[in-house]
Design a protein around this motif. Sequence first.
Motif: not given
Length: 244
Positions: A98-117
């Motif tokens: 990950f590389t970020a430059t600047g205020v309030n940069s957000l990199i979000d990686i997530r899957s459509s896989r459903t998990l269960h508690t």
Amino acid sequence: NMSGDLDDISDGSSKKTIEVVSSLPSASVYTGKYVYVTGGEYAGQTFYSDGSKWIPQHPEFSYKYRRHFRITGESLDGWQITIQGTGDVDTEIGRVIFTATGVNSLIDIRSSRTLHTDRNPSMKAKAGLTDVPESSATSLALLFIGGGTWGFALDEDTGYVDAVLPGGHRVHLVSLTFGQFYTLECTWDGSALRFYVDDVLRHTETTYVPSSSELEFAIQYVEGAAVTSSGEVQYVDVFEEWSS
């Protein structure tokens, strides 16, 4: 220190009686008891009855079902990557950088896989902040989201590797060193969250715990100042294990 007939074995103190049976009977008539099975499908296994079901007592047979997926730079297909602000995600020899430059940069990686508690989700990862200026409010988080968010955050702002708990609570686990890669493991067994750093148990949480819900797994990299920072995840293993 065990004594007694083969069909009624006890150590006489803390252990329950173990009854030897030729096949696994109905759990409802053995509430609070242990049985050792000598024949049939479950031969050689020991079970405990909670009144409604049999609970295997050997780790090899603790769960009937298992699901596992690994996240690396080579396995991001099917993962949704969202970048807010100025940032980038690179892959190199399987790693996610990950590389970020600047205020309030957000990199979000997530899957459509459903998990269960209720399927005892757990994760194990190796990650670190590699190039982070002071006072940059940079954070690399690996999180289960849903039913209360929990997982890990490598946080320049706090200066620690934090355990993230449901309800927005945090616990400092170890001091954060930039350029160091940490082995992070979090488990949930239905009653307690356990957090390990570099294979050492650092915190057990029984108050702020997940609620029963569907959830997903996410990796989030946040840059909160007008500087350039970077972090890296070498791998993440996510598991589910359940009995029925």
